[in-house]
Design a protein around this motif. Structure first.
Motif, short mmCIF file in Angstrom:
data_model
loop_
_atom_site.label_atom_id
_atom_site.label_comp_id
_atom_site.label_asym_id
_atom_site.label_seq_id
_atom_site.Cartn_x
_atom_site.Cartn_y
_atom_site.Cartn_z
N UNK A 108 0.82 -1.22 0.00
CA UNK A 108 0.00 0.00 0.00
C UNK A 108 0.85 1.27 0.00
N UNK A 109 2.17 1.08 0.05
CA UNK A 109 3.11 2.22 0.08
C UNK A 109 2.72 3.21 1.18
N UNK A 110 2.53 2.66 2.37
CA UNK A 110 2.14 3.48 3.51
C UNK A 110 3.21 4.55 3.75
N UNK A 111 2.82 5.82 3.73
CA UNK A 111 3.82 6.89 3.88
C UNK A 111 4.48 6.92 5.26
N UNK A 112 3.89 6.25 6.24
CA UNK A 112 4.47 6.22 7.59
C UNK A 112 5.60 5.21 7.71
N UNK A 113 5.67 4.28 6.77
CA UNK A 113 6.60 3.16 6.90
C UNK A 113 8.07 3.57 7.02
N UNK A 114 8.61 4.39 6.14
CA UNK A 114 10.05 4.69 6.25
C UNK A 114 10.46 5.31 7.59
N UNK A 115 9.71 6.31 8.04
CA UNK A 115 10.07 6.96 9.30
C UNK A 115 9.88 6.01 10.49
N UNK A 116 8.79 5.25 10.46
CA UNK A 116 8.54 4.32 11.57
C UNK A 116 9.61 3.24 11.62
N UNK A 117 10.00 2.70 10.47
CA UNK A 117 11.06 1.68 10.43
C UNK A 117 12.36 2.25 10.96
N UNK A 118 12.69 3.46 10.57
CA UNK A 118 13.91 4.12 11.03
C UNK A 118 13.86 4.33 12.55
N UNK A 119 12.73 4.80 13.06
CA UNK A 119 12.59 5.06 14.50
C UNK A 119 12.65 3.77 15.32
N UNK A 120 12.00 2.73 14.83
CA UNK A 120 12.01 1.45 15.57
C UNK A 120 13.40 0.83 15.55
N UNK A 121 14.09 0.92 14.42
CA UNK A 121 15.46 0.42 14.36
C UNK A 121 16.34 1.17 15.35
N UNK A 122 16.21 2.49 15.39
CA UNK A 122 17.00 3.31 16.31
C UNK A 122 16.69 2.93 17.76
N UNK A 123 15.43 2.73 18.06
CA UNK A 123 15.02 2.36 19.43
C UNK A 123 15.62 1.01 19.82
N UNK A 124 15.48 0.02 18.95
CA UNK A 124 15.99 -1.32 19.29
C UNK A 124 17.51 -1.35 19.34
N UNK A 125 18.15 -0.59 18.48
CA UNK A 125 19.62 -0.55 18.48
C UNK A 125 20.19 0.20 19.68
N UNK A 126 19.36 0.92 20.40
CA UNK A 126 19.84 1.63 21.59
C UNK A 126 19.76 0.77 22.85
N UNK A 127 19.20 -0.43 22.75
CA UNK A 127 19.10 -1.32 23.90
C UNK A 127 20.46 -1.92 24.25
N UNK A 128 20.58 -2.41 25.47
CA UNK A 128 21.86 -2.96 25.93
C UNK A 128 22.05 -4.43 25.61
N UNK A 129 20.93 -5.16 25.46
CA UNK A 129 21.04 -6.61 25.32
C UNK A 129 19.89 -7.16 24.51
N UNK A 130 20.16 -8.20 23.76
CA UNK A 130 19.14 -8.87 22.98
C UNK A 130 19.66 -9.18 21.59
N UNK A 131 18.77 -9.71 20.77
CA UNK A 131 19.09 -10.01 19.39
C UNK A 131 18.16 -9.20 18.52
N UNK A 132 18.73 -8.29 17.75
CA UNK A 132 17.95 -7.40 16.88
C UNK A 132 18.10 -7.87 15.44
N UNK A 133 16.97 -7.99 14.74
CA UNK A 133 17.03 -8.22 13.30
C UNK A 133 16.55 -6.96 12.60
#
Length: 174
Positions: free
Chosen positions: A50-75
């Motif tokens: 559907x080419x949701x216009x929110x997708x790029x920014x949301x993906x970027x924000x979620x990646x940044x959030x998960x990559x800021x954690x101290x422990x876990x496995x991020x894909x």
């Protein structure tokens, strides 16, 4: 323990290997695609189609959030390391001790895993050719952020998980 980040093309085994590592070592499984789906209330497939216009920014924000954690496995999604903002988030995570492992696979393995050998209309073009070009571009971006690369083409998920664990010093080398 540290943060382990798995990157790679679609079909390289990121989700499967992440689940194996999560179960084996009791680490949280943190998939950016799942985080995006939860936040936007739709599947990645429908968001992309559907080419949701929110997708790029949301993906970027979620990646940044998960990559800021101290422990876990991020894909991360296959194209996320190609985004300059996400690449910066990966660099920050590495500076804080995260280990980034690229799961690579050859065209034959990716095609088999993604069902690209199935009959299709000639009107769809040559997906293997397009995929080859996309994989080449992605590998260049992955090389700039990965600490290690594990080829998954001819290995079981358990074998790949063992190699990733060794690269991340979760398992011994002997």
């Amino acid at each position: 323990m540290s943060l382990i980040v798995l990157i790679g093309v679609t079909g390289s085994g990121k989700s499967t290997v992440a689940r194996e590592l999560s179960e084996r070592y009791g680490l949280a499984l943190l998939e950016t695609d799942a985080a995006v789906e939860a936040r936007l209330g739709a599947s990645m497939h429908s968001l992309i189609v559907q080419r949701d216009p929110r997708l790029p920014d949301t993906a970027r924000e979620e990646a940044d959030r998960l990559l800021s954690l101290d422990e876990g496995i991020v894909t991360l999604g296959a194209s996320q390391p190609l985004d300059p903002a996400t690449a910066s988030s990966i660099d920050r995570a590495r500076a804080n001790g995260a280990i980034v492992v690229e799961l690579s696979a050859d065209l034959s393995a990716v095609s088999r895993r993604e069902g690209l050998g199935a009959p299709r209309s000639v009107g769809l073009g040559a997906p293997r050719s397009v995929l080859t070009q996309l994989m080449k571009q992605a590998r260049e971006a992955y090389a700039s952020v990965a600490d290690a690369t594990v080829d998954t083409s001819e290995r079981t998920p358990q074998e790949v998980a063992e190699l990733v664990a060794r690269a991340c010093k979760l398992a011994s080398d002997y």
